[in-house]
Design a protein around this motif. Structure first.
Motif, PDB file in Angstrom:
ATOM      1  N   THR A   1       0.720  -1.180  -0.016  1.00  0.00           N
ATOM      2  CA  THR A   1       0.133  -0.002   0.054  1.00  0.00           C
ATOM      3  C   THR A   1       0.890   1.291  -0.120  1.00  0.00           C
ATOM      4  OG1 THR A   1      -0.100   0.039   2.383  1.00  0.00           O
ATOM      5  CG2 THR A   1      -1.892  -1.081   1.108  1.00  0.00           C
ATOM      6  N   GLY A   2       2.196   1.171   0.308  1.00  0.00           N
ATOM      7  CA  GLY A   2       3.139   2.237   0.410  1.00  0.00           C
ATOM      8  C   GLY A   2       3.089   2.769  -1.185  1.00  0.00           C
TER       9      GLY A   2
ATOM     10  N   TYR B   1       0.314   5.158  -1.914  1.00  0.00           N
ATOM     11  CA  TYR B   1       0.482   6.476  -1.494  1.00  0.00           C
ATOM     12  C   TYR B   1       1.672   7.179  -2.339  1.00  0.00           C
ATOM     13  CZ  TYR B   1      -2.601   5.440   2.171  1.00  0.00           C
ATOM     14  OH  TYR B   1      -3.797   5.228   3.036  1.00  0.00           O
ATOM     15  N   ARG B   2       2.784   6.408  -2.849  1.00  0.00           N
ATOM     16  CA  ARG B   2       3.746   6.956  -3.505  1.00  0.00           C
ATOM     17  C   ARG B   2       3.324   7.492  -4.784  1.00  0.00           C
ATOM     18  NH1 ARG B   2       9.059   5.889  -1.827  1.00  0.00           N
ATOM     19  NH2 ARG B   2       9.223   4.957   0.389  1.00  0.00           N
TER      20      ARG B   2
ATOM     21  N   SER C   1       4.849  11.348   2.923  1.00  0.00           N
ATOM     22  CA  SER C   1       4.403  11.243   4.217  1.00  0.00           C
ATOM     23  C   SER C   1       3.340  12.414   4.298  1.00  0.00           C
ATOM     24  CB  SER C   1       5.404  11.367   5.322  1.00  0.00           C
ATOM     25  OG  SER C   1       6.111  10.052   5.311  1.00  0.00           O
TER      26      SER C   1
ATOM     27  N   ALA D   1       0.233  11.283   2.389  1.00  0.00           N
ATOM     28  CA  ALA D   1      -0.452  10.017   3.124  1.00  0.00           C
ATOM     29  C   ALA D   1      -1.277  10.607   4.336  1.00  0.00           C
ATOM     30  CB  ALA D   1       0.617   9.219   3.548  1.00  0.00           C
TER      31      ALA D   1
ATOM     32  N   ARG E   1      -6.474   9.033   2.068  1.00  0.00           N
ATOM     33  CA  ARG E   1      -6.627   7.890   2.868  1.00  0.00           C
ATOM     34  C   ARG E   1      -7.705   7.250   2.453  1.00  0.00           C
ATOM     35  NH1 ARG E   1      -1.981   7.301   5.440  1.00  0.00           N
ATOM     36  NH2 ARG E   1      -2.553   5.130   5.928  1.00  0.00           N
TER      37      ARG E   1
ATOM     38  N   ARG F   1       1.082   0.703   6.680  1.00  0.00           N
ATOM     39  CA  ARG F   1       1.286   1.294   8.382  1.00  0.00           C
ATOM     40  C   ARG F   1      -0.082   1.135   9.308  1.00  0.00           C
ATOM     41  NH1 ARG F   1       4.969   2.020   5.297  1.00  0.00           N
ATOM     42  NH2 ARG F   1       6.645   3.591   5.647  1.00  0.00           N
ATOM     43  N   ASP F   2      -1.089   0.765   8.576  1.00  0.00           N
ATOM     44  CA  ASP F   2      -2.470   1.257   9.348  1.00  0.00           C
ATOM     45  C   ASP F   2      -3.363  -0.283   8.785  1.00  0.00           C
ATOM     46  OD1 ASP F   2      -2.953   1.701   6.450  1.00  0.00           O
ATOM     47  OD2 ASP F   2      -4.377   3.223   6.759  1.00  0.00           O
TER      48      ASP F   2
ATOM     49  N   ARG G   1      10.571  10.341   8.083  1.00  0.00           N
ATOM     50  CA  ARG G   1       9.195   9.840   7.576  1.00  0.00           C
ATOM     51  C   ARG G   1       8.540   9.000   8.873  1.00  0.00           C
ATOM     52  NH1 ARG G   1       8.382   6.138   3.699  1.00  0.00           N
ATOM     53  NH2 ARG G   1      10.420   5.328   3.454  1.00  0.00           N
TER      54      ARG G   1
ATOM     55  N   ASP H   1       4.906   9.860  10.168  1.00  0.00           N
ATOM     56  CA  ASP H   1       3.934   8.691   9.812  1.00  0.00           C
ATOM     57  C   ASP H   1       3.223   8.428  11.246  1.00  0.00           C
ATOM     58  OD1 ASP H   1       4.350   8.615   7.258  1.00  0.00           O
ATOM     59  OD2 ASP H   1       5.590   6.900   7.220  1.00  0.00           O
TER      60      ASP H   1
ATOM     61  N   ARG I   1       0.700  11.534  12.754  1.00  0.00           N
ATOM     62  CA  ARG I   1      -0.252  12.288  12.036  1.00  0.00           C
ATOM     63  C   ARG I   1      -1.716  11.771  12.810  1.00  0.00           C
ATOM     64  NH1 ARG I   1       0.597   8.210   7.322  1.00  0.00           N
ATOM     65  NH2 ARG I   1      -0.556   6.517   8.243  1.00  0.00           N
TER      66      ARG I   1
HETATM   67  O1   DC Z   1       6.006   1.585   2.683  1.00  0.00           O
HETATM   68  P1   DC Z   1       6.581   2.748   2.118  1.00  0.00           P
HETATM   69  O2   DC Z   1       7.786   3.192   2.675  1.00  0.00           O
HETATM   70  O3   DC Z   1       6.747   2.686   0.678  1.00  0.00           O
HETATM   71  O4   DC Z   1       5.493   3.873   2.360  1.00  0.00           O
HETATM   72  C1   DC Z   1       5.480   5.302   1.811  1.00  0.00           C
HETATM   73  C2   DC Z   1       4.793   6.146   2.836  1.00  0.00           C
HETATM   74  O5   DC Z   1       3.331   6.028   2.719  1.00  0.00           O
HETATM   75  C3   DC Z   1       5.064   5.959   4.047  1.00  0.00           C
HETATM   76  O6   DC Z   1       5.959   7.204   4.318  1.00  0.00           O
HETATM   77  C4   DC Z   1       3.848   6.062   4.844  1.00  0.00           C
HETATM   78  C5   DC Z   1       2.942   6.160   3.828  1.00  0.00           C
HETATM   79  N1   DC Z   1       1.887   4.898   4.250  1.00  0.00           N
HETATM   80  C6   DC Z   1       1.008   5.338   4.932  1.00  0.00           C
HETATM   81  O7   DC Z   1       0.462   6.372   5.605  1.00  0.00           O
HETATM   82  N2   DC Z   1      -0.103   4.104   4.923  1.00  0.00           N
HETATM   83  C7   DC Z   1       0.233   3.014   4.458  1.00  0.00           C
HETATM   84  N3   DC Z   1      -0.848   1.918   4.528  1.00  0.00           N
HETATM   85  C8   DC Z   1       1.078   2.533   3.704  1.00  0.00           C
HETATM   86  C9   DC Z   1       2.079   3.699   3.536  1.00  0.00           C
END
Ligand code: DC
Length: 211
Positions: free
Chosen positions: A34-35, A38-39, A99, A102, A108, A129-130, A168, A172, A175
């Protein structure tokens, strides 16, 4: 019928992507990073000249953002404007703003909808992350994968990537909406002194004991 959703959360560079990808391959479930979603949003905003710091502008840009997925083997990749995204998602310019992007509640909501939709069709190993706290709070399969800050910084450096992971993580975890956090019922896996195979075997054993 509902399909299993394996939730793998943790801080940046904790090894969770590698682990999640291997678990998905072993179980023949779809791996969703899922990152990368967001990317992809951050990348597209930069590409179209939208200031990621301007919440109103980001919200306005969302409806026109075409985001879909393409599966190769058990890995789901993000497709934006007809282009399969990969390398560009890890560019320093994306690292610097992702970040912030996100943290926008509308972003979201937009992406969590897509994440849940995916699991209506098939079993998934979803990494983020969530996932355990907000996307699939009812999942019985939740893992919080972490490692010491030194180990994580060394792993990123070994990849040759410019990424201020501590900053980051701070953003993260602080927030307001769905911060990086371990779900109370998630299993904590500290990978600092474990090999990838050990981590994968440990999590697979736990999943199989619950299936
Ligand atoms: O896993 P990653 O480092 O590629 O994620 C990139 C950014 O996306 C990370 O800094 C936080 C955000 N992210 C998020 O807020 N919620 C998620 N489920 C996945 C990533």
């Amino acid at each position: 019928m509902s399909f299993p959703a394996i939730a793998i959360d943790g801080p940046a560079a904790s090894g969770k992507s590698t682990v999640a990808g291997r678990i998905a391959a072993r179980l023949n479930y779809t791996f969703i990073n899922t990152g990368a979603m967001y990317r992809a949003v951050a990348w597209r905003l930069l590409q179209t000249g939208v200031d990621p710091a301007c919440v109103g502008g980001v919200e306005e840009a969302l409806p026109a953002l075409s985001l879909s997925f393409e599966k190769k083997g058990t890995v789901s990749a993000v497709v934006c404007e007809g282009r399969v995204l990969d390398e560009e998602l890890r560019a320093p310019s994306v690292n610097a703003v992702v970040s912030m992007v996100a943290a926008v509640p509308a972003v979201r909501a937009f992406l969590v909808g897509k994440q849940r939709e995916y699991n209506l069709r098939e079993p998934v190993v979803m990494e983020g992350r969530d996932i355990g706290t907000a996307v699939f709070p009812d999942s019985r399969f939740k893992y919080f994968v972490t490692a010491s800050e030194e180990v994580r910084a060394a792993r990123r450096a070994a990849e040759g990537v410019v990424d201020s992971i501590a900053e980051r993580d701070r953003q993260d975890a602080s927030r307001a909406v769905s911060p990086l956090a371990k779900a109370p019922d998630a299993l904590l896996v500290d990978t600092s002194d474990m090999t990838i195979d050990e981590v994968v075997d440990f999590i697979i054993r736990d999943i199989r004991s619950k299936l």
